[in-house]
Scaffold this active site. Structure first.
Site, PDB file in Angstrom:
ATOM      1  N   SER A  84     -64.835 -14.983 -20.114  1.00 11.17           N
ATOM      2  CA  SER A  84     -65.936 -14.150 -20.614  1.00 11.17           C
ATOM      3  C   SER A  84     -67.320 -14.732 -20.374  1.00 11.17           C
ATOM      4  O   SER A  84     -68.314 -14.063 -20.679  1.00 11.17           O
ATOM      5  CB  SER A  84     -65.740 -13.884 -22.112  1.00 11.17           C
ATOM      6  OG  SER A  84     -64.716 -12.927 -22.302  1.00 11.17           O
ATOM      7  N   TYR A 125     -67.135  -7.241 -30.669  1.00  8.08           N
ATOM      8  CA  TYR A 125     -66.952  -7.817 -29.337  1.00  8.08           C
ATOM      9  C   TYR A 125     -66.155  -6.856 -28.463  1.00  8.08           C
ATOM     10  O   TYR A 125     -65.108  -6.365 -28.864  1.00  8.08           O
ATOM     11  CB  TYR A 125     -66.222  -9.150 -29.455  1.00  8.08           C
ATOM     12  CG  TYR A 125     -66.268  -9.991 -28.203  1.00  8.08           C
ATOM     13  CD1 TYR A 125     -67.323 -10.867 -27.977  1.00  8.08           C
ATOM     14  CD2 TYR A 125     -65.252  -9.925 -27.252  1.00  8.08           C
ATOM     15  CE1 TYR A 125     -67.370 -11.654 -26.835  1.00  8.08           C
ATOM     16  CE2 TYR A 125     -65.291 -10.695 -26.110  1.00  8.08           C
ATOM     17  CZ  TYR A 125     -66.350 -11.563 -25.907  1.00  8.08           C
ATOM     18  OH  TYR A 125     -66.393 -12.336 -24.773  1.00  8.08           O
TER      19      TYR A 125
END
EC number: 3.5.2.6
Length: 595
Positions: free
Chosen positions: A117, A235
């Site tokens: 990520s 998220y």
């Protein structure tokens, strides 16, 4: 004037009669960023100790806390102020695990890791450099999402909200983290039995094929929101897929091409791209489930890039020198929080994971904001940290077992080593501002008009630079400021006994001599807290935390049109010394520093 005054008073009415706790300092740099860090003995000593500790850990002389033989890693400390001219690297350390038998046999700054990520930093950067309006709804670019029956109001989802984790849409793309091979386990645990047709028609591991972008968008129409947009941070990997597809539709180019043109080539990155990378340069963990060589498809923007220590170091360095976007202000805007979590120490940015900590510089405790981004892929964990206050960063990539804690341990160890050292160096270099400044009578000045101005500054265990004394014609000006405050703003609170100045980051050429610059500093008008429980017997008092309000009192006191909190240091940058100071509200002109 009344409106502004009430604006300041309202927080007190809602919380306490007090202002801030003493020491409610400005956010950001408390002293000028230190320079020439490669020459700093503080940095050299800290990194030498850190290298020895890592040597001891990987050799088994001390407990490492992770599988040394099966975990490779690369870590660096970077800065535009004294680091390597290309990458910004000040210090680096590499360990190639003996069981990593595949991939590179020579681990260095150009070796490739999956970065998970951390890819989101590249994707947000791509979005920020694009020509699209970030307030546009996603449906402007992906009209397939327009559907009146969809549980999600896609017309209300902006590109900006997607990039900030504030859209409230699902976390992952269709089928992600759904594993058909676990069907027997689900039944054993009491879950209801399902038919294959109950699952989405694509994207389910061990059941059907991956979704095409068109199939993804079709299925998303039936997805349920996690929250309302801007309700709370959630998220989301999916968000990065969607705004990247939007950019692709807008430009007619795929994600890899946009990344190459807008980020990789301008930054001269040599080992960064969309997975898969080059096996011969790769750090490949010797674990059964590892992600090297995988094709992440439309998931790449959220977690499918590979990169190297040198490339990530370059990225962080360009963020720290404010050159990564079109102007410094755009970069500084990027390094701001967008939302808060329930933790006082955790904020969320675009897409930063912001840790606010006051324990990293134990000799001189104060709040430090670490703009971080972590990332994981099967067998890989990466972390980047941007500490804007000091102009330093930390970059880390690991390859090893899925349950390895190596990245978390090493990351904290490196931060704990470098932040006290760079704080010490900042204090050492700020010593040039410390001393006594005294005005001199000019030749044509009438003796009756001459009023000597004297300033004394010190650095102690507190933050910034302390104003030890300031006088004009033997009158105590600091006490005068307190009395003026008390006479005009006593309702707000009383000024603290100490006055400290902090850099604003504003500077300009002082003369035609390009080595002399004028640096603006501001006195922090910190207020003494009043405690409600001491003033009243009403029940329930004393439970609210004091409000930090010194940010509200900047630029408040003026003397005939000139702010009383502004101080200007005259710095000879080539010589590395302060030659004088100007105190504009005293109409001082330049006051020379005594040797």
């Amino acid at each position: 004037m009344v409106v502004c005054f009430l604006w300041l008073l309202l927080p007190y009415a809602a919380t306490t009669l007090s202002a801030s706790v003493p020491g409610c300092v400005p956010s950001g740099a408390l002293l000028p960023r230190p320079t020439e860090l490669s020459q700093s003995q503080n940095i050299k000593d800290a990194t030498e100790r850190l290298s020895r500790s890592l040597d001891d850990a990987v050799s088994g002389r001390i407990k490492a806390g992770w599988d040394i033989a099966n975990t490779s890693f690369s870590v660096s400390i970077v800065s535009p102020n004294g680091g390597d001219p290309r990458t910004g690297v000040l210090w680096e350390y590499h360990h190639l695990a003996e069981k990593n038998i595949n991939g590179t046999k020579h681990l260095d700054g150009d070796s490739q890791y999956l970065i998970g990520s951390v890819s989101k930093i590249f994707s947000d950067l791509l979005l920020l450099k694009s020509d699209v309006d970030l307030q546009d709804p996603i449906t402007k670019y992906l009209p397939q999402l327009k559907n009146a029956s969809s549980p999600i109001d896609w017309d209300n989802i902006s590109l900006l909200s997607l990039s900030e984790h504030l859209s409230g849409i699902p976390a992952n793309t269709i089928g992600a983290l759904q594993f058909y091979f676990l069907e027997p386990l689900y039944r054993a645990l009491g879950f209801p039995p399902l038919n294959k047709t109950d699952y989405p028609p694509c994207g389910i591991a061990d059941l059907n094929k991956g979704c095409t972008p068109e199939e993804l968008l079709t299925e998303l129409v039936n997805s349920h929101p996690v929250s309302e947009p801007y309700e709370r941070p959630v998220y989301s990997q999916l968000s990065f897929t969607l705004f990247s597809l939007a950019l692709a539709n807008d430009t007619g180019k795929d994600y890899a091409q946009m990344l190459e043109e807008q980020v990789i080539r301008p930054l001269n990155l040599r080992n960064t791209g969309v997975s898969p990378g080059e096996d011969k340069r790769a750090v490949i963990p010797n674990v059964e489930q590892q992600g090297w060589g995988a094709d992440y498809g439309y998931n790449a923007p959220g977690g499918g890039l590979y990169s190297s220590l040198n490339d990530l170091s370059t990225l962080v360095t360009k963020i720290l020198d404010y050159s990564i976007l079109q102007n410094p202000q755009a970069t500084k805007k990027w390094l701001q929080p967008r939302s808060a979590t329930s933790s006082l120490n955790t904020l969320v940015g675009q897409p930063w994971e912001i840790l606010r900590t006051s324990g990293m510089t134990p000799k001189y405790p104060h709040m430090i904001d670490i703009y971080g981004k972590s990332g994981g892929a099967p067998g890989y964990i990466s972390q980047i940290n941007v500490i804007d206050q000091y102009g330093v960063g930390v970059v880390l990539s690991t390859a090893g077992p899925l349950d390895s804690r190596a990245a978390y341990i090493i990351n904290e160890a490196v931060l704990s080593a470098i932040l006290p050292a760079v704080e010490d160096e900042a204090r050492k270099q700020a010593g040039m501002y410390v001393g006594e400044y005294t005005s001199q009578k000019v030749d044509n000045e009438d003796a009756t008009d001459y009023a000597p101005i004297k300033l004394k500054t010190v650095i102690d265990n507190g933050t910034g630079i302390k104003l030890e004394s300031l006088s004009r014609n033997d009158s105590d000006i600091l006490e005068g400021i307190r009395k003026v405050w008390s006479a005009t703003l006593s309702t707000v609170g009383q000024l603290a006994s100490e006055m400290r100045v902090y850099p604003t980051g504003l500077e300009r050429l002082a003369t035609n001599d390009k080595s002399l610059v004028e640096q603006d500093w501001r006195i922090n008008f910190d207020l003494i807290p009043n405690f409600n429980e001491q003033a009243s017997d009403l029940p329930g008092l004393g439970k609210l935390e004091a409000l930090c309000t010194s940010w509200q009192t900047v630029d408040w006191l003026y003397y005939a049109g000139v702010p009383m909190d502004r101080i200007v240091f005259i710095v000879d940058k080539e010589a590395g010394r302060v030659v004088g100071v100007e105190i504009p509200f005293l109409r001082s002109g330049i006051i020379q520093k005594l040797n």
